[in-house]
Scaffold this motif. Structure first.
Motif, PDB file in Angstrom:
ATOM      1  N   GLU A  25     -17.522  58.157 -25.083  1.00  0.00           N
ATOM      2  CA  GLU A  25     -16.961  59.051 -24.037  1.00  0.00           C
ATOM      3  C   GLU A  25     -17.709  58.852 -22.558  1.00  0.00           C
ATOM      4  O   GLU A  25     -17.048  59.580 -21.587  1.00  0.00           O
ATOM      5  CB  GLU A  25     -18.368  60.305 -25.156  1.00  0.00           C
ATOM      6  CG  GLU A  25     -17.892  61.986 -24.635  1.00  0.00           C
ATOM      7  CD  GLU A  25     -16.312  62.464 -24.452  1.00  0.00           C
ATOM      8  OE1 GLU A  25     -16.179  62.844 -23.758  1.00  0.00           O
ATOM      9  OE2 GLU A  25     -16.055  61.767 -25.212  1.00  0.00           O
ATOM     10  N   LYS A  73     -14.863  59.249 -19.362  1.00  0.00           N
ATOM     11  CA  LYS A  73     -15.152  60.011 -18.304  1.00  0.00           C
ATOM     12  C   LYS A  73     -15.576  58.681 -17.037  1.00  0.00           C
ATOM     13  O   LYS A  73     -16.674  59.177 -15.455  1.00  0.00           O
ATOM     14  CB  LYS A  73     -16.563  61.026 -18.189  1.00  0.00           C
ATOM     15  CG  LYS A  73     -15.254  61.667 -19.275  1.00  0.00           C
ATOM     16  CD  LYS A  73     -16.503  63.697 -19.551  1.00  0.00           C
ATOM     17  CE  LYS A  73     -17.938  62.716 -20.387  1.00  0.00           C
ATOM     18  NZ  LYS A  73     -18.373  63.981 -20.478  1.00  0.00           N
ATOM     19  N   GLY A  83     -22.132  65.034 -18.246  1.00  0.00           N
ATOM     20  CA  GLY A  83     -22.318  66.192 -18.699  1.00  0.00           C
ATOM     21  C   GLY A  83     -20.136  66.129 -18.835  1.00  0.00           C
ATOM     22  O   GLY A  83     -19.289  65.734 -19.096  1.00  0.00           O
ATOM     23  N   ASP A  84     -20.507  67.834 -19.326  1.00  0.00           N
ATOM     24  CA  ASP A  84     -18.961  68.287 -19.469  1.00  0.00           C
ATOM     25  C   ASP A  84     -18.297  67.557 -18.359  1.00  0.00           C
ATOM     26  O   ASP A  84     -18.587  67.826 -17.296  1.00  0.00           O
ATOM     27  CB  ASP A  84     -18.961  70.177 -19.831  1.00  0.00           C
ATOM     28  CG  ASP A  84     -19.791  69.899 -20.813  1.00  0.00           C
ATOM     29  OD1 ASP A  84     -19.664  69.224 -21.625  1.00  0.00           O
ATOM     30  OD2 ASP A  84     -20.337  70.984 -20.975  1.00  0.00           O
ATOM     31  N   SER A  85     -16.892  67.426 -18.472  1.00  0.00           N
ATOM     32  CA  SER A  85     -15.536  67.416 -17.826  1.00  0.00           C
ATOM     33  C   SER A  85     -15.909  68.199 -16.809  1.00  0.00           C
ATOM     34  O   SER A  85     -15.994  69.654 -17.285  1.00  0.00           O
ATOM     35  CB  SER A  85     -14.058  67.076 -18.324  1.00  0.00           C
ATOM     36  OG  SER A  85     -13.579  66.786 -17.451  1.00  0.00           O
ATOM     37  N   GLY A 105     -12.435  75.340 -20.301  1.00  0.00           N
ATOM     38  CA  GLY A 105     -13.334  73.575 -19.264  1.00  0.00           C
ATOM     39  C   GLY A 105     -14.535  73.847 -19.371  1.00  0.00           C
ATOM     40  O   GLY A 105     -14.987  72.229 -18.322  1.00  0.00           O
ATOM     41  N   LYS A 106     -14.583  74.255 -18.864  1.00  0.00           N
ATOM     42  CA  LYS A 106     -16.434  74.613 -17.627  1.00  0.00           C
ATOM     43  C   LYS A 106     -15.345  74.431 -16.277  1.00  0.00           C
ATOM     44  O   LYS A 106     -16.132  72.404 -16.089  1.00  0.00           O
ATOM     45  CB  LYS A 106     -17.784  74.170 -18.522  1.00  0.00           C
ATOM     46  CG  LYS A 106     -17.774  75.497 -19.467  1.00  0.00           C
ATOM     47  CD  LYS A 106     -18.871  74.896 -19.683  1.00  0.00           C
ATOM     48  CE  LYS A 106     -19.223  76.112 -20.878  1.00  0.00           C
ATOM     49  NZ  LYS A 106     -20.833  75.237 -21.768  1.00  0.00           N
ATOM     50  N   ARG A 137     -19.293  72.985 -12.462  1.00  0.00           N
ATOM     51  CA  ARG A 137     -20.542  72.381 -13.726  1.00  0.00           C
ATOM     52  C   ARG A 137     -21.156  72.622 -11.992  1.00  0.00           C
ATOM     53  O   ARG A 137     -21.081  72.338 -10.690  1.00  0.00           O
ATOM     54  CB  ARG A 137     -20.669  71.165 -13.886  1.00  0.00           C
ATOM     55  CG  ARG A 137     -19.711  71.234 -15.504  1.00  0.00           C
ATOM     56  CD  ARG A 137     -20.337  69.796 -15.792  1.00  0.00           C
ATOM     57  NE  ARG A 137     -21.717  69.394 -15.677  1.00  0.00           N
ATOM     58  CZ  ARG A 137     -21.729  68.117 -15.244  1.00  0.00           C
ATOM     59  NH1 ARG A 137     -20.637  66.832 -15.540  1.00  0.00           N
ATOM     60  NH2 ARG A 137     -22.602  67.051 -15.183  1.00  0.00           N
TER      61      ARG A 137
END
Length: 337
Positions: free
Chosen positions: A35, A39, A206-208, A321-322, A325
């Motif tokens: 993952e 990214k 972290g999240d995209s 999708g936040k 951040r």
């Protein structure tokens, strides 16, 4: 409407709050490794903007980087996951037309080369190159005058146009195709070792995101914060990481360019970005200085555009999708605590 100097004229403290075992834990699983590769930041542009008032101090702003190295040099060039980082020194006007800015830039280039070539553990070894870019804003429009926020339509034109011009120039660098921009103004102060490594690790694990940064973390709003506009309360300070591969950021930059000749340009760019997102999420329209809007509409014969439907579409497409951040690596305390 409240405009404060906290939005752009700030002191940012880089605080490495992520313990090393947290970063290492993100690499414990093969799935997480895969993952992260998706990214990965391969090429990063570190943007350092400065204006006429910072000409004499811009080179001094790098001194702390020797005390708190951006990267762990022991691991530099020893990993296939190494991030290539270039510094972009952005002057708000024109180097050619400002002798002092030109001299300061030459000094900075010399400092960079000397540090990299003579210091075994110099900060410059964390970077591949340093580039000089310019926003070429006319001196008469290169302004940042917070006391005139409600009367002068160009009061924040300098920082707004420098940000936009710098981001566009980096985006148009087709040879490099940078994945992200880390914007650090001259008063952005590191206080821990390997802050750049840690920031990149946070961005990759972290999240995209479209924007990764800090809300205001000082204490000046302790008693009045809840009465401030939502977009101001929740805006991410301009010192942040911007993901050039995220479609929402590209839409935001295009929107800022479209608005650069309208009263929306009377809002600092970081606050304006927050206004766009809040309007898309909640339908809350921005509160602009009424006199400036009226004067502009009378002078141009145009009506200020309502962007609610556009921002609503953005939020419906990217909001889940936040896209924004909050970072645990960089903190915005402005001039407080």
């Amino acid at each position: 409407m409240i405009f404060t100097g906290l939005l752009l004229s700030v002191t940012i403290i880089i605080t490495l709050l992520i313990p090393s075992n947290t970063v290492d834990a993100t690499r414990s699983s093969d799935d997480e490794k895969d993952e992260r590769k998706k990214k990965r930041i391969i090429r990063l542009a570190l943007l350092r903007p400065f204006g006429t008032k910072q000409i004499s101090s811009i080179s001094d702003s790098f001194v702390d980087w020797n005390n708190y190295l951006p990267c762990d040099l022991k691991h530099k060039n020893n990993s296939d996951e190494e991030v290539i980082v270039d510094i972009f020194l952005s002057f708000s006007q024109s180097y050619e037309k400002n002798f002092n800015a030109q001299a300061s830039a030459e000094k900075m280039l010399g400092l960079f080369l000397s540090n990299r070539n003579t210091e075994k553990e110099g900060w410059a070894r964390c970077f591949r190159n340093i580039h000089l870019i310019e926003a070429n804003i006319p001196p008469s429009k290169d302004l940042y005058l917070p006391t005139e926020a409600n009367t002068n339509e160009l009061w924040v034109n300098g920082p707004n146009q420098q940000y936009l011009s710098s981001m566009e120039q980096i985006l148009k660098n087709n040879e490099e195709q940078y994945d992200a921009v880390l914007l650090l103004e001259y008063d952005c102060v590191p206080i821990k070792q390997f802050w750049l490594d840690t920031f990149v690790a946070e961005a990759e694990t972290g999240d995209s995101f479209a924007i990764l940064g800090s809300k205001y973390a000082g204490n000046s709003w302790n008693t009045s914060g809840s009465s401030l506009p939502l977009a101001l309360q929740h805006h991410i300070n301009g010192n942040a990481m911007y993901n050039l591969t995220h479609p929402l950021l590209l839409k935001i930059l295009t929107q800022l360019r479209e608005e650069s000749v309208t009263p929306y340009n009377t809002v600092p760019y970081d606050y304006r970005i927050s206004q766009m997102l809040v309007e898309g999420m909640l339908g809350v329209k921005p509160d602009l200085p009424g006199t400036l809007v009226q004067n502009w509409e009378q002078e141009t014969g145009m009506k200020l555009k309502d962007n609610s439907k556009r921002f609503d579409r953005w939020w419906n497409e990217y909001g889940s999708g936040k896209p924004v951040r909050e970072s645990t690596v960089i903190a915005n305390y402005a001039s407080t605590n």
